[in-house]
Scaffold this motif. Structure first.
Motif, PDB file in Angstrom:
ATOM      1  N   LYS A 112      -7.465   3.947   1.717  1.00  0.00           N
ATOM      2  CA  LYS A 112      -7.995   5.132   1.039  1.00  0.00           C
ATOM      3  C   LYS A 112      -8.959   5.895   1.936  1.00  0.00           C
ATOM      4  CE  LYS A 112     -10.178   6.593  -3.287  1.00  0.00           C
ATOM      5  NZ  LYS A 112     -10.744   6.137  -4.583  1.00  0.00           N
ATOM      6  N   ASP A 145      -3.790   7.411   1.132  1.00  0.00           N
ATOM      7  CA  ASP A 145      -3.430   7.414  -0.294  1.00  0.00           C
ATOM      8  C   ASP A 145      -3.088   8.819  -0.785  1.00  0.00           C
ATOM      9  OD1 ASP A 145      -6.177   8.121   0.069  1.00  0.00           O
ATOM     10  OD2 ASP A 145      -6.502   7.846  -2.082  1.00  0.00           O
ATOM     11  N   ARG A 151       4.595   8.950  -1.277  1.00  0.00           N
ATOM     12  CA  ARG A 151       5.153   7.655  -0.892  1.00  0.00           C
ATOM     13  C   ARG A 151       6.407   7.799  -0.027  1.00  0.00           C
ATOM     14  NH1 ARG A 151       4.797   4.135  -6.553  1.00  0.00           N
ATOM     15  NH2 ARG A 151       2.512   4.156  -6.740  1.00  0.00           N
ATOM     16  N   TYR A 210      -6.935  -1.984   0.740  1.00  0.00           N
ATOM     17  CA  TYR A 210      -6.804  -0.686   0.078  1.00  0.00           C
ATOM     18  C   TYR A 210      -7.985   0.235   0.393  1.00  0.00           C
ATOM     19  CZ  TYR A 210      -6.375   2.911  -3.485  1.00  0.00           C
ATOM     20  OH  TYR A 210      -6.282   4.123  -4.126  1.00  0.00           O
ATOM     21  N   LEU A 218       0.823  -1.215   0.000  1.00  0.00           N
ATOM     22  CA  LEU A 218       0.000   0.000   0.000  1.00  0.00           C
ATOM     23  C   LEU A 218       0.854   1.261   0.000  1.00  0.00           C
ATOM     24  CD1 LEU A 218      -2.617  -1.190   2.660  1.00  0.00           C
ATOM     25  CD2 LEU A 218      -2.961  -1.058   0.187  1.00  0.00           C
TER      26      LEU A 218
END
Length: 449
Positions: A421, A426, A430, A417, A396
Motif C-alpha cells: 500500500k 494497491d 488487478r 500489505y 497482494l
C-alpha cells in the motif's frame, strides 16, 4: 532524472553497465542483509552446533540428564542443519525459489509448494557475475514508478506489457543509462513510452511491422518524436539491419553503450546469435516463457536442463511432478500439466520438445541433444543473467496467470500489505499484474577461447 532517482542509493556515479565481478555484490534476494551478516560471522570461529544447542537448553532449565541432554541436542542440531540447508542460498545454487519463506502463506503442499525437486531454472553465466542493483533499489524504484505508470497513455494494453515488465524495462533503462535504445516489437508504443520515461533525451530506434500511429485511428497509442521508426513500408527485421551504418548516423560507435529490448516473439536463440554477431552486449527479452508455454523458444526453456537446479522434468504420468502439476493447474492459468508439457518420446524441452518461432508459426521438433547443445552455447557467451521478479506476491496482486513456484521471489512478498500500500500498488487495477512472463536482462560477450 537518473541522478534524482538513484542519488540516495549510490556512493559514486556508475558508467554504463558497470557489472561487478565480485560475488559479494548482492542480487535481488530479500535475504541480502542476512547474507551479509552470515558472511561477517564466517570470519570468526564459531563453537560447534551441538554446544550452542546445549547452552540454549541449559539456560531454559529443561534438561537434567546428561544423556537426555545429548540426545535432545543432537536432535536439535539435526533440525537446525536441515533448516540451514533449505534456507541457505549456497545449497539452493542456481534456483532463486525459497520454499521455506513461502510455506508460511500457502502451506507446505498448498498453492506455492515446490515441484518436488524442481524449482526455477537459472541460466549459468561464465564468471558468476550478477547485477549491481539490490532488492532495496527495486523497492525504491517501485515507489517512483507507480505514479509514472498511472500517467500512461494506453490504459488498457491488452496483449502488451503489464505493470511488472513495464517497471522492469523502466528500471533497467534508467539504471544503465545507455546512449541509445533499440526495441524490436513496439505494438501500440507502450514500451517506447516506458523507455522515454526512463531516458527523456536518449534516442530510440524502433523496429515493428506496423507503425504505432496506425493504432491511433482506433484508440490510444504512443508515437515518439525522438524515435527512428523502421515500421510499415520501412520495416526491417532486427537480424537484417546494418547496425554499424544505422548507429553511425546517430553518432554511436561503441556498441557497449546500447541497450536492446526484444518484444517480438521470435526464437530467442536466433535473436541472441544476431545480437552477438552485431556486437551488442546488453539485451532484455520481455517474454522469457517457461518450459511448456509460449509461442517461441526462450532462454528459460533453453536453460531448463537436468544439470541445473530447478531444471529437467519427469514425463511419467504417475510421478510426483505429474501429481503436483495437475493440482496446480486448478489454481494458475498458465500452470502446465504433464500432457501439455511432454511430447512424443517424453520430449519436454521447449513446448513438447519443439523449438517455436515467428509467433508460433514455426514449430520445429528438436532432439534433446540439440537442446542441450543450445544451453552450452548460451553458457559460453553469457556474462549476466537476471530475471525480473514479480512486483508483488499473488495474495497482494490477485494475479492468476503465472505459477509463483516457477518465478523468482516477488519484490514485495506475500503478507507485506503495508509496503504494498505504501508503494501505491494497491491503487492499480488487478488486471495489470496478469502479464508476467519472466522478463530477463542479459549481458553477453564472445565465447572465451
Amino acid at each position: 532524472m537518473l541522478d534524482r532517482a538513484f542519488s540516495a542509493r549510490r556512493t559514486q556515479p556508475h558508467s554504463l553497465f558497470d557489472v561487478p565481478t565480485s560475488s559479494a555484490v548482492s542480487d535481488v534476494s530479500p535475504d541480502v542483509e542476512s547474507a551479509d551478516l552470515l558472511a561477517d560471522e564466517s570470519k570468526t570461529k564459531k563453537p560447534h552446533l551441538y554446544v550452542l544447542a546445549s547452552n540454549y537448553m541449559s539456560r531454559l532449565g529443561l534438561v537434567k540428564s546428561p544423556c537426555l541432554c545429548l540426545s535432545l541436542c543432537l536432535l536439535l542440531s539435526f533440525f537446525m542443519l536441515f533448516s540451514l540447508m533449505l534456507n541457505s542460498r549456497s545449497f539452493v545454487c542456481l534456483s532463486s525459489y525459497d520454499p521455506i519463506s513461502r510455506a508460511g502463506f500457502f502451506g507446505l503442499d498448498g498453492l506455492d509448494s515446490d515441484f518436488g525437486s524442481l524449482g526455477v531454472p537459472w541460466c549459468r553465466s561464465k564468471q558468476g557475475k550478477t547485477v549491481e542493483w539490490t532488492s532495496k533499489d527495486l523497492v525504491k524504484g517501485l515507489e517512483e514508478f507507480v505514479p509514472i505508470y498511472e500517467t500512461r497513455p494506453i490504459k488498457n494494453n491488452m496483449h502488451g506489457m503489464g505493470f511488472d515488465h513495464s517497471f522492469g524495462l523502466w528500471f533497467i533503462a534508467q539504471w544503465l543509462r545507455p546512449d541509445i535504445m533499440i526495441e524490436s516489437g513496439a505494438f501500440k508504443g507502450h514500451s517506447t513510452w516506458v523507455m522515454r520515461q526512463a531516458m527523456p533525451d536518449t534516442p530510440i530506434i524502433s523496429l515493428t511491422p506496423r507503425h504505432p500511429e496506425k493504432y491511433l485511428k482506433k484508440g490510444p497509442a504512443y508515437v515518439d518524436e525522438n524515435c527512428t521508426y523502421f515500421a510499415g513500408k520501412d520495416f526491417v527485421d532486427f537480424g537484417s539491419v546494418d547496425w554499424e551504418r544505422v548507429l553511425k548516423k546517430h553518432g554511436i560507435s561503441d556498441f557497449s553503450q546500447v541497450l536492446v529490448f526484444f518484444d517480438d516473439h521470435q526464437n530467442e536463440l536466433k535473436r541472441l546469435k544476431q545480437a552477438l554477431k552485431a556486437g551488442f552486449n546488453h539485451l532484455i527479452f520481455e517474454d522469457n516463457y517457461d518450459t511448456g508455454t509460449g509461442d517461441h523458444y526462450s532462454l528459460r526453456q533453453i536453460c531448463d536442463q537436468f544439470y541445473i537446479r530447478g531444471g529437467g522434468h519427469s514425463c511419467f504420468k504417475d510421478s510426483d511432478e505429474a501429481r503436483i502439476r495437475s493440482k496446480r493447474k486448478k489454481f494458475w492459468e498458465k500452470a502446465v500439466d504433464i500432457d501439455e508439457l511432454c511430447g512424443p518420446h517424453e520430449a519436454w524441452w521447449g513446448v513438447r520438445g519443439e523449438m517455436r518461432d515467428n509467433f508460433n508459426h514455426n514449430n520445429t521438433p528438436i532432439s534433446y541433444g540439440e537442446h542441450f547443445q543450445n544451453s552450452r552455447f548460451v553458457e559460453s557467451i553469457l556474462d549476466v543473467y537476471w530475471e525480473l521478479p514479480p512486483a508483488a506476491g499473488p495474495s497482494l496482486t490477485h494475479q492468476t496467470r503465472y505459477d509463483p513456484a516457477r518465478a523468482p521471489t516477488p519484490i514485495v512478498e506475500d503478507g507485506r500489505y503495508r509496503m504494498f500500500k505504501r508503494l501505491g500498488l494497491d491503487r492499480l487495477e488487478r488486471s495489470v499484474f496478469n502479464g508476467y512472463t519472466q522478463m530477463v536482462y542479459l549481458q553477453i560477450s564472445k565465447p572465451e577461447t
